[in-house]
Design an enzyme around this catalytic site. Sequence first.
Site, short mmCIF file in Angstrom:
data_model
loop_
_atom_site.label_atom_id
_atom_site.label_comp_id
_atom_site.label_asym_id
_atom_site.label_seq_id
_atom_site.Cartn_x
_atom_site.Cartn_y
_atom_site.Cartn_z
N ASP A 190 0.88 -1.17 0.00
CA ASP A 190 0.00 0.00 0.00
C ASP A 190 0.92 1.23 0.00
O ASP A 190 2.07 1.12 0.40
CB ASP A 190 -0.85 -0.08 1.28
CG ASP A 190 -1.47 1.24 1.67
OD1 ASP A 190 -2.24 1.78 0.87
OD2 ASP A 190 -1.18 1.73 2.78
N ASP A 217 -7.22 -1.40 3.98
CA ASP A 217 -6.34 -2.50 3.57
C ASP A 217 -6.75 -3.82 4.22
O ASP A 217 -6.28 -4.89 3.80
CB ASP A 217 -4.88 -2.20 3.96
CG ASP A 217 -4.36 -0.94 3.30
OD1 ASP A 217 -4.64 -0.76 2.10
OD2 ASP A 217 -3.68 -0.15 3.97
N ASP A 256 -1.62 -0.68 6.11
CA ASP A 256 -1.74 -0.08 7.44
C ASP A 256 -3.15 0.41 7.75
O ASP A 256 -3.50 0.64 8.89
CB ASP A 256 -0.81 1.13 7.54
CG ASP A 256 -1.30 2.27 6.67
OD1 ASP A 256 -1.58 2.02 5.49
OD2 ASP A 256 -1.42 3.40 7.17
P1 ADP Z 1 -5.08 5.03 0.27
O1 ADP Z 1 -4.96 4.80 1.76
O2 ADP Z 1 -4.62 3.85 -0.52
O3 ADP Z 1 -4.42 6.29 -0.20
P2 ADP Z 1 -8.04 5.70 0.44
O4 ADP Z 1 -9.06 4.79 -0.13
O5 ADP Z 1 -8.00 5.88 1.92
O6 ADP Z 1 -6.63 5.20 -0.17
O7 ADP Z 1 -8.22 7.15 -0.19
C1 ADP Z 1 -8.25 7.32 -1.58
C2 ADP Z 1 -8.48 8.75 -1.95
O8 ADP Z 1 -9.77 9.20 -1.52
C3 ADP Z 1 -7.51 9.71 -1.31
O9 ADP Z 1 -6.30 9.80 -2.02
C4 ADP Z 1 -8.32 11.01 -1.36
O10 ADP Z 1 -8.23 11.59 -2.64
C5 ADP Z 1 -9.74 10.55 -1.13
N1 ADP Z 1 -10.11 10.64 0.30
C6 ADP Z 1 -10.38 9.62 1.14
N2 ADP Z 1 -10.70 10.06 2.38
C7 ADP Z 1 -10.59 11.42 2.35
C8 ADP Z 1 -10.76 12.47 3.30
N3 ADP Z 1 -11.10 12.25 4.57
N4 ADP Z 1 -10.56 13.72 2.88
C9 ADP Z 1 -10.21 13.97 1.60
N5 ADP Z 1 -10.04 13.05 0.66
C10 ADP Z 1 -10.22 11.78 1.01
MG MG Z 2 -2.75 3.31 3.70
#
Ligand code: ADP
Ligand code: MG
Length: 297
Positions: A57, A260, A256
């Site tokens: 990740d 995931d 993490d």
């Molecule tokens: P990862 O941990 O692999 O980066 P996530 O699924 O947690 O992936 O998040 C993917 C995308 O969704 C982030 O890169 C962001 O663009 C958007 N995102 C998720 N949660 C938030 C948040 N709380 N505020 C702003 N953007 C968010």
């Molecule tokens: Mg992550």
Amino acid sequence: AIVSATTVLIIACPCALGLATPMSVMVGIGKAAEAGVLIRNGEALQTASKITTVILDKTGTITLGTPKVTDVKLANNFTETEVLQLVASLESLSEHPLALAIVESARALRIQLSAAHDFNAIPGLGVEANVDGRQLLFGNEKLMLERGIDHTDYIESAQDLAIEAKTPLYFAIDNKFAAIIAVADPIKDDSVAAIKRLQKNGIRVVMLTGDNRDTAKAVAKKVGINEFFAEVLPQQKSLKIQEFQQRNEIVGMTGDGINDAPALATADVGIAMGTGTDIAIESADIVLIRGSLHGIA
Ligand code: ADP
Ligand code: MG
């Protein structure tokens, strides 16, 4: 007592292997623990020796997971204080690492936050809520497209930020595009060396992230990974693992976050960062206490 105990063991275990195998597994697990690698059971240790592909990740695994706000680009006559006050009030209800960066940047400027109502986290896309009577939407480009927010004039500057390995996030107030806020997450000191070590041992290293394609590409390049999947929604992460398994790869998934956890459980060996969320640690077979990728190698 030692002589008697040993005598009993030798008589009870005529086959040397009956003792040797569990003993070596136990010693291995003990040695690993000394190096900060917690292995839940002997089976995990034995499967780990057969891993052919390690999937990493990005946020919080390859990078530190402590992003900071680097740029704010305003649109439609909104001011920086106004934008930060609203967006931080919205993010104060989210547990995402990106949200912590936003709240921290407002706190540094001593901006007072307001209460957010009707908060909703949209997995893999962003967040929305109502603050001070205004409808707020914050997240990635996909989210803006999905809600029909016009942001065409800012696509290019978002792309420039992403090429620098920053994550551009889009902010809309009452359905009107208000700002791009870029957030950068530093790469862990030893990620590059650990990834190189894995590759040298003939392990295929792949990066998997929910982040935007250009940002993912820039980070992958910095750490020497040439195979990556970006904009993967949380529910798609475990499907990706299955795709690799169908091609006869033995997959070690490393992550993490909450998002995931299903992938960690699906992989042949799930490896969680000790610095990560409880649910990731619970779903994994191996935990890297210090959160360093050297633990895998
Ligand atoms: P990862 O941990 O692999 O980066 P996530 O699924 O947690 O992936 O998040 C993917 C995308 O969704 C982030 O890169 C962001 O663009 C958007 N995102 C998720 N949660 C938030 C948040 N709380 N505020 C702003 N953007 C968010
Ligand atoms: Mg992550």
